[in-house]
Design a protein around this motif. Structure first.
Motif, PDB file in Angstrom:
ATOM      1  N   LEU A 205       0.615  -1.328  -0.063  1.00  0.00           N
ATOM      2  CA  LEU A 205       0.165   0.128   0.071  1.00  0.00           C
ATOM      3  C   LEU A 205       0.814   1.200   0.043  1.00  0.00           C
ATOM      4  N   ASP A 206       2.002   1.128   0.670  1.00  0.00           N
ATOM      5  CA  ASP A 206       2.938   2.425   0.844  1.00  0.00           C
ATOM      6  C   ASP A 206       3.460   2.743  -0.819  1.00  0.00           C
ATOM      7  N   GLN A 207       3.491   1.534  -1.510  1.00  0.00           N
ATOM      8  CA  GLN A 207       4.008   1.688  -2.727  1.00  0.00           C
ATOM      9  C   GLN A 207       2.835   2.137  -3.916  1.00  0.00           C
ATOM     10  N   MET A 208       1.676   2.050  -3.557  1.00  0.00           N
ATOM     11  CA  MET A 208       0.550   2.467  -4.380  1.00  0.00           C
ATOM     12  C   MET A 208       0.791   3.985  -4.912  1.00  0.00           C
ATOM     13  N   GLY A 209       1.021   4.968  -4.264  1.00  0.00           N
ATOM     14  CA  GLY A 209       1.344   6.221  -4.837  1.00  0.00           C
ATOM     15  C   GLY A 209       2.489   6.318  -5.624  1.00  0.00           C
ATOM     16  N   PRO A 210       3.752   5.861  -5.270  1.00  0.00           N
ATOM     17  CA  PRO A 210       4.779   5.893  -6.140  1.00  0.00           C
ATOM     18  C   PRO A 210       4.556   5.390  -7.329  1.00  0.00           C
TER      19      PRO A 210
END
Length: 226
Positions: A205-210
């Motif tokens: 989920l932390d990688q979703m934006g990037p």
């Protein structure tokens, strides 16, 4: 005497309900054990009923079919996730609310799962779903239905019309994709634990934006060493 008789009879429905719940739990556990050891396609309703020493008719009182038994625990997990999302503070942005709801749900779901089946059995079934074509197809179909529920919940939370504003459906489609990738990756990992899938969920989920907006050639994913 009539009053006393009524009072004495009052516990009986509770006893019947508890017996029904025990039967359902036994059928569910037997089904998941057979699905994960013998295989979903190779297991029949008769096999499940025989394992609990009940009739096929009794099985169908509790489950419409094998698929419903296979997904019964997951359905409960998803319902608790929806409840967690409904309880998120209204000031949180939609994606943050989704992220916190799913991680909070993994924090507290173990006890609820163990009230139905052993945790290890549920996690084995999670893997079986990913590796069984018929179950994976059903899982994808159910995921679409869950995403629609999420979109409508987010739209109501934000005061939007889900049929004219595409953002709730776009967000839940992206979120659902992250969750499917997480489940697929976890199902092939060596860490068969709730802690493992929770950590992977948080990382992805932390990688979703990037992943959506970043320059992939400039930087690698977090923790990849790239």
């Amino acid at each position: 005497m009539e009053t006393v008789g009524a009072a004495e009879a009052a516990p009986r429905p509770g006893l019947r309900e508890r017996k029904k719940q025990r039967t359902r739990d036994a059928l569910l556990r037997a089904a998941l054990e057979l699905f994960t050891t013998r295989g979903y396609e190779q297991t029949t309703v008769d096999d499940i009923a025989e394992a609990v020493d009940v009739s096929q008719r009794t099985f169908f009182r509790y489950f419409p079919g094998k698929e419903e038994a296979a997904f019964a625990v997951q359905d409960m997990v998803e319902e608790q996730f929806l409840e967690s999302l409904r309880a998120r503070p209204p000031h949180e942005a939609p994606l943050e609310a989704l992220r916190r709801a799913v991680l909070d749900n993994w924090d507290r779901i173990g006890e609820a799962i163990m009230s139905l089946v052993p945790l290890e059995l549920h996690l084995r079934m999670f893997r079986a779903i990913e590796s069984t074509p018929a179950l994976l197809a059903a899982h994808l179909r159910r995921s679409v239905e869950t995403e629609e529920q999420l979109a409508r919940l987010l739209a109501a939370r934000e005061g939007l019309d889900v049929d004219t504003d595409p953002r709730p459906r776009l967000l839940t489609a992206a979120f659902g994709g992250v969750m499917r990738v997480t489940g697929r990756q976890w199902s092939t990992s060596e860490d068969l634990s709730l802690e493992g899938i929770r950590a992977l969920t948080a990382a992805y989920l932390d990688q979703m934006g990037p992943a959506l907006t970043g320059n992939w050639r400039a930087t690698g994913p977090s923790g990849s060493g790239g």
